[in-house]
Design an enzyme around this catalytic site. Structure first.
Site, PDB file in Angstrom:
ATOM      1  N   ASP A  50       0.847  -1.186   0.000  1.00  0.00           N
ATOM      2  CA  ASP A  50       0.000   0.000   0.000  1.00  0.00           C
ATOM      3  C   ASP A  50       0.887   1.243   0.000  1.00  0.00           C
ATOM      4  O   ASP A  50       1.772   1.381   0.841  1.00  0.00           O
ATOM      5  CB  ASP A  50      -0.888  -0.034   1.254  1.00  0.00           C
ATOM      6  CG  ASP A  50      -1.956   1.032   1.233  1.00  0.00           C
ATOM      7  OD1 ASP A  50      -2.195   1.632   0.168  1.00  0.00           O
ATOM      8  OD2 ASP A  50      -2.550   1.274   2.304  1.00  0.00           O
ATOM      9  N   ASP A 143      -3.458   2.552  -5.745  1.00  0.00           N
ATOM     10  CA  ASP A 143      -2.211   2.570  -4.976  1.00  0.00           C
ATOM     11  C   ASP A 143      -2.017   1.363  -4.057  1.00  0.00           C
ATOM     12  O   ASP A 143      -1.190   1.403  -3.158  1.00  0.00           O
ATOM     13  CB  ASP A 143      -2.117   3.865  -4.157  1.00  0.00           C
ATOM     14  CG  ASP A 143      -3.029   3.817  -2.939  1.00  0.00           C
ATOM     15  OD1 ASP A 143      -4.124   3.257  -3.043  1.00  0.00           O
ATOM     16  OD2 ASP A 143      -2.626   4.344  -1.896  1.00  0.00           O
ATOM     17  N   GLU A 144      -2.760   0.289  -4.262  1.00  0.00           N
ATOM     18  CA  GLU A 144      -2.520  -0.891  -3.421  1.00  0.00           C
ATOM     19  C   GLU A 144      -2.827  -2.174  -4.180  1.00  0.00           C
ATOM     20  O   GLU A 144      -3.648  -2.179  -5.103  1.00  0.00           O
ATOM     21  CB  GLU A 144      -3.327  -0.835  -2.123  1.00  0.00           C
ATOM     22  CG  GLU A 144      -4.802  -0.693  -2.346  1.00  0.00           C
ATOM     23  CD  GLU A 144      -5.608  -0.708  -1.053  1.00  0.00           C
ATOM     24  OE1 GLU A 144      -5.337  -1.524  -0.156  1.00  0.00           O
ATOM     25  OE2 GLU A 144      -6.541   0.103  -0.958  1.00  0.00           O
TER      26      GLU A 144
HETATM   27 MG   LIG Z   1      -2.644   3.940   0.316  1.00  0.00          MG
END
Ligand SMILES: [Mg+2]
Length: 446
Positions: A50, A143-144
């Site tokens: 993350d 974003d993960e």
């Molecule tokens: Mg994040």
């Protein structure tokens, strides 16, 4: 340095990757205090990665002057916080908080309007670096992602934990942002782990530790347990996860037929879901960003029809049909809502896609202002036998194909159907062409 442990290293340096004695406080090779230690380190292969305060971190990367200042992404016409850096968070600033409240809490914060195109680019760079580690990358948002590194030790010449530490180091060096890594034996626990040591974190968690850690958490900590389920559980005396851990599996399944078994297992840190890369699983969709936010059904419905027509014509020209229809909405404050419905037989008909999306859209109308809408079809297969299953579909397919062939001859403006006809196209919409995209793009940013 130590002799190699037959069970694999239990402690190593995140900076120079040297194997170390498990008791040390600093790396004996490079002096770094950033050590990973875990007694079953070499056996853990599922990771959740993350990015840390993603939007804010990207902006800090691009402007070193604000590196040590509280930074809030948001503002402009959209009155809420899209992201806050860790410094801003210490003042109590949180995502989705109204901007005026955030600035009350932290008046000296630097406010930057979001630059989504940039974040998508950076997110893609990170994703590519993940895909170089394993083909089993399952993106959850911009974003993960989950990564499954089982069986990669030979290829990389090191255990997954080290591969991930090196990855995090390289992302900092090459992309200029930091990530946090959670390493465990399954997705549920990996996701918990990535949150334990943020930012620039690295946490390993095995099932025994997880069981202890989970015990005191409320049942709502388990993913998929929303307020309604939580209430149902509470009524039967299940308040914290320890209550579920103590329960008998069969008894729990009897009390909660649909999710008892799942709850019993997750409470013990057992999760069999696989890391699923979106290999080949494509969606055909069209979406559009509005020039001003829209909240009323009638306006959204008109735009939706045009999107469905575009998606449909794209399905037809690709000679595919799909059996999952997805409506995507982005709210004025950049929250994404995706609603999907699966149908019995694959379709490529605009009328059918529209009627399903329209129903899903109606449920989302609650005064919320939306900035973007999309209509997509996935679970694709060969389109030739599509929409021939029942009489109504057959008739609709006939009509639609007739319109399509007229358009082919005379151009797309020759036939304007149903709801699309309300005079010349309004300036409201700035259409983007339909395109192939992976379903991952249809999930929310974290
Ligand atoms: Mg994040």
């Amino acid at each position: 340095m130590t002799l190699p442990d037959p069970a694999g290293p239990r402690c190593f340096c995140r900076d120079c990757l040297a194997d170390l004695d498990i008791g040390g406080r600093r790396c004996s090779a490079c002096g770094s205090p950033r050590l990973v230690r875990h007694r079953t380190l070499a056996s853990l292969t599922i990771a959740h990665v993350d990015c840390d305060a993603f939007y804010a971190t990207v902006e800090k990367r691009d402007n070193p002057d604000i590196a040590d200042k509280p930074v809030i992404i948001g503002g402009g016409k959209r009155g809420v916080v899209s992201a806050a850096c860790y410094i801003a968070r210490t003042y109590g600033v949180r995502s989705a908080m109204p901007m005026f409240r955030a600035l009350e809490a932290c008046p000296h914060a630097t406010v930057i309007p979001p630059d989504m195109a940039k974040y998508v680019r950076v997110g893609r760079e990170v994703r590519q670096a993940m895909q170089a580690l394993t083909p089993l990358v399952e993106p959850l948002s911009i974003d993960e992602a989950f990564l499954d590194l089982s069986g990669t030790e030979r290829v990389h010449g090191m255990i997954p934990a080290k591969v991930l530490a090196r990855f995090a180091r390289n992302v900092e060096r090459d992309v200029g942002i930091s990530v946090s890594v959670g390493l465990s034996c399954n997705k549920f626990l990996a996701k918990i782990a990535s949150d334990l040591d943020k930012p620039r974190g690295f946490a390993a968690l095995d099932q025994d530790e997880a069981r202890i850690m989970l015990a005191e958490k409320p049942v709502g900590f388990i993913f998929g347990v929303g307020p309604a389920t939580q209430e149902r559980l509470l009524q039967r005396g299940f308040r914290i996860i320890a209550d579920l851990q103590k329960a008998d599996e069969i008894e729990l399944m009897r009390q909660f037929p649909s999710d008892g078994r799942r709850l019993w297992r997750l409470a013990r840190g057992i999760d069999d879901r696989r890391v699923e890369p979106d290999r080949g699983a494509k969606t055909i969709s069209s979406e559009t960003t509005f020039e001003t936010d829209i909240s009323d059904f009638a306006s959204l419905e008109k735009i939706l029809w045009r999107l469905c027509e575009r998606t449909s014509s794209r399905l037809k020209s690709s000679e595919v049909a799909g059996s999952t229809v997805t409506l995507k909405l982005k709210t004025a404050d950049f929250r994404q809502r995706t609603r999907s419905q699966s149908i019995a037989a694959p379709t490529q008909l605009a009328t059918k896609i529209f009627s399903i999306c329209r129903e899903m859209l109606a449920k989302e109308i609650d005064g919320t202002a939306f900035r973007l809408m999309g209509a997509g079809v996935s679970a694709l297969r060969d389109g030739s036998p599509a929409d021939d299953t029942d009489m109504l579909d057959r008739r609709a397919a006939h009509a639609e194909r007739a319109v399509d062939s007229l358009r082919k001859k005379f151009g797309s403006a020759a036939v304007i159907r149903g709801i699309a006809y309300d005079g010349p196209e309004k300036a409201q919409e700035s259409p983007r062409p339909a395109r192939l995209q992976s379903p991952s793009k249809m999930s929310a940013p974290g």
